[in-house]
Design a protein around this motif. Structure first.
Motif, short mmCIF file in Angstrom:
data_model
loop_
_atom_site.label_atom_id
_atom_site.label_comp_id
_atom_site.label_asym_id
_atom_site.label_seq_id
_atom_site.Cartn_x
_atom_site.Cartn_y
_atom_site.Cartn_z
N TRP A 87 0.81 -1.21 0.00
CA TRP A 87 0.00 0.00 0.00
C TRP A 87 0.84 1.27 0.00
CZ3 TRP A 87 -5.25 0.56 -0.50
CH2 TRP A 87 -5.97 -0.63 -0.54
N TRP A 88 2.16 1.14 0.15
CA TRP A 88 3.06 2.29 0.28
C TRP A 88 2.83 3.29 -0.87
CZ3 TRP A 88 6.31 3.32 4.27
CH2 TRP A 88 7.19 4.39 4.11
N GLY A 89 2.65 4.54 -0.51
CA GLY A 89 2.50 5.59 -1.51
C GLY A 89 1.11 5.72 -2.11
N THR A 90 0.19 4.85 -1.73
CA THR A 90 -1.18 4.99 -2.22
C THR A 90 -1.69 6.36 -1.83
OG1 THR A 90 -1.61 2.61 -2.04
CG2 THR A 90 -3.54 4.07 -2.09
N PRO A 91 -2.21 7.15 -2.76
CA PRO A 91 -2.62 8.52 -2.43
C PRO A 91 -3.83 8.55 -1.48
CG PRO A 91 -3.24 7.98 -4.69
CD PRO A 91 -2.43 6.82 -4.17
N TYR A 92 -3.92 9.65 -0.76
CA TYR A 92 -5.06 9.87 0.14
C TYR A 92 -6.28 10.27 -0.68
CZ TYR A 92 -7.92 11.69 3.92
OH TYR A 92 -8.94 11.91 4.81
N ARG A 93 -7.41 9.66 -0.35
CA ARG A 93 -8.68 10.07 -0.93
C ARG A 93 -9.76 9.85 0.11
NH1 ARG A 93 -10.42 6.91 -5.73
NH2 ARG A 93 -12.07 6.04 -4.47
N MET A 94 -10.44 10.90 0.51
CA MET A 94 -11.49 10.83 1.52
C MET A 94 -12.54 9.81 1.10
SD MET A 94 -12.55 11.87 4.36
CE MET A 94 -13.00 13.34 5.20
N GLY A 95 -12.77 8.81 1.97
CA GLY A 95 -13.74 7.77 1.71
C GLY A 95 -13.22 6.66 0.81
N GLY A 96 -11.99 6.79 0.33
CA GLY A 96 -11.42 5.79 -0.57
C GLY A 96 -11.04 4.50 0.15
N THR A 98 -9.41 1.86 -2.04
CA THR A 98 -8.70 1.10 -3.07
C THR A 98 -7.29 1.68 -3.21
OG1 THR A 98 -9.28 2.51 -4.94
CG2 THR A 98 -10.88 0.78 -4.32
N ARG A 99 -6.49 1.03 -4.05
CA ARG A 99 -5.13 1.52 -4.29
C ARG A 99 -5.11 2.79 -5.14
NH1 ARG A 99 -4.06 -3.97 -3.83
NH2 ARG A 99 -2.70 -4.41 -2.07
N ASP A 100 -6.27 3.16 -5.66
CA ASP A 100 -6.37 4.45 -6.36
C ASP A 100 -6.45 5.60 -5.36
OD1 ASP A 100 -6.35 3.28 -8.89
OD2 ASP A 100 -8.54 2.99 -8.87
N GLY A 101 -6.83 5.29 -4.14
CA GLY A 101 -6.93 6.29 -3.08
C GLY A 101 -7.61 5.72 -1.85
N ILE A 102 -7.07 6.08 -0.68
CA ILE A 102 -7.61 5.55 0.58
C ILE A 102 -7.48 6.62 1.65
CG2 ILE A 102 -5.43 4.51 1.35
CD1 ILE A 102 -7.21 2.04 2.24
N LEU A 162 3.89 1.13 14.96
CA LEU A 162 4.81 0.07 14.55
C LEU A 162 5.83 -0.21 15.66
CD1 LEU A 162 5.32 1.21 10.85
CD2 LEU A 162 3.86 -0.65 11.71
N GLU A 163 6.79 0.69 15.81
CA GLU A 163 7.85 0.50 16.78
C GLU A 163 8.68 1.78 16.83
OE1 GLU A 163 11.34 -2.81 17.63
OE2 GLU A 163 9.91 -3.16 16.03
N ASN A 164 9.34 2.02 17.96
CA ASN A 164 10.28 3.13 18.09
C ASN A 164 9.65 4.47 17.71
OD1 ASN A 164 12.78 4.27 18.71
ND2 ASN A 164 13.54 4.05 16.63
N ASP A 165 8.43 4.71 18.19
CA ASP A 165 7.68 5.95 17.95
C ASP A 165 7.24 6.13 16.50
OD1 ASP A 165 7.69 6.90 20.64
OD2 ASP A 165 9.77 7.53 20.37
N LYS A 166 7.36 5.12 15.68
CA LYS A 166 6.95 5.22 14.28
C LYS A 166 5.56 4.61 14.09
CE LYS A 166 11.18 6.56 13.03
NZ LYS A 166 11.91 6.53 14.27
N PHE A 167 4.80 5.19 13.18
CA PHE A 167 3.47 4.66 12.88
C PHE A 167 3.21 4.78 11.38
CE2 PHE A 167 2.90 9.17 13.48
CZ PHE A 167 1.84 9.55 12.67
N VAL A 168 2.35 3.91 10.87
CA VAL A 168 1.97 3.92 9.47
C VAL A 168 0.56 4.47 9.37
CG1 VAL A 168 1.15 1.51 9.46
CG2 VAL A 168 1.91 2.57 7.32
N HIS A 169 0.32 5.27 8.32
CA HIS A 169 -0.99 5.90 8.16
C HIS A 169 -1.14 6.38 6.73
CE1 HIS A 169 0.57 10.22 8.56
NE2 HIS A 169 1.63 9.44 8.69
N ALA A 170 -2.35 6.79 6.39
CA ALA A 170 -2.61 7.41 5.10
C ALA A 170 -2.69 8.91 5.34
CB ALA A 170 -3.90 6.88 4.49
N SER A 171 -1.62 9.61 5.00
CA SER A 171 -1.57 11.05 5.23
C SER A 171 -2.18 11.79 4.05
CB SER A 171 -0.13 11.52 5.45
OG SER A 171 0.57 11.54 4.22
N THR A 172 -2.76 12.96 4.32
CA THR A 172 -3.38 13.73 3.25
C THR A 172 -2.32 14.27 2.28
OG1 THR A 172 -3.34 15.71 4.65
CG2 THR A 172 -5.38 14.42 4.62
#
Length: 196
Positions: A87-96, A98-102, A162-172
């Motif tokens: 999913w890395w780099g999948t763009p942000y899309r409100m309500g998305g 899919t890999r087109d936007g999430i 994740l670990e060591n103060d790092k987290f994964v998310h879908a940023s705008t």
């Protein structure tokens, strides 16, 4: 102009050899097979579990160890990091979803459902209300949810610790990525963690 170097003195048995400006090293005889046999030269004694894991580490472990700034041996959850990689780099899309936007909650729901096999649904506010236990930043563990109040009085963003103060998310701004809770922006808006 040619500088003439002095010829080295012949080496004599049992004498010290002088190299540069008084640096010396004692001369010694080579060990015999009997001498070596009496010493403990067991190489496996010095191989630790972590060094053995390091030798067998996969390329994804090196990548995420570097991103998280942790030892390679600590990056073990292949299913989690494989999901992030997909999913890395999948763009942000409100309500998305899919890999087109999430969006952030869609990404968290999908990750938790796929990786941790927990049934999860809802937006960031609903997820905040659904957690069974509130967790402080210092007590977060892999898979905990992290919540933020960005320009709102209520929860408006969610990610997975994740670990060591790092987290994964879908940023705008950059889509699915890993960020650091210690960055001033995220530190300012951090609202707490939650465990499912």
């Amino acid at each position: 102009m040619t500088v003439k170097r002095p010829e080295p003195a012949p080496v004599q048995q049992g004498r010290k050899t002088t190299f540069i400006e008084g640096i010396t090293t004692p001369r010694y005889n080579h060990h015999t097979a009997a001498d070596v046999g009496s010493r403990n030269v067991n190489i496996s004694r010095n191989i630790t579990r972590s060094s053995a894991n390091l030798e067998n580490a996969q390329s994804w472990q090196f990548k995420y160890a570097q991103l998280l700034d942790v030892p390679v041996e600590d990056v073990l959850n292949h299913k989690l990091y494989n999901f992030i990689e997909e999913w890395w780099g999948t763009p942000y899309r409100m309500g998305g979803k899919t890999r087109d936007g999430i969006d952030c909650s869609g990404f968290v729901n999908m990750l938790v459902n796929t990786v941790f096999q927990l049934s999860l649904a809802g937006n960031s506010v609903q997820l905040y209300n659904a957690v069974q236990k509130r967790v402080s930043a210092r007590d977060l563990h892999e898979g905990d949810l992290v919540f933020f109040k960005i320009h709102h009085r209520r929860i408006s963003h969610v990610g997975i610790y994740l670990e060591n103060d790092k987290f994964v998310h879908a940023s705008t701004s950059a889509g699915v990525m890993i960020s650091d809770l210690k960055e001033p922006y995220w530190k300012r808006y951090f609202a707490g963690g939650g465990r499912l």
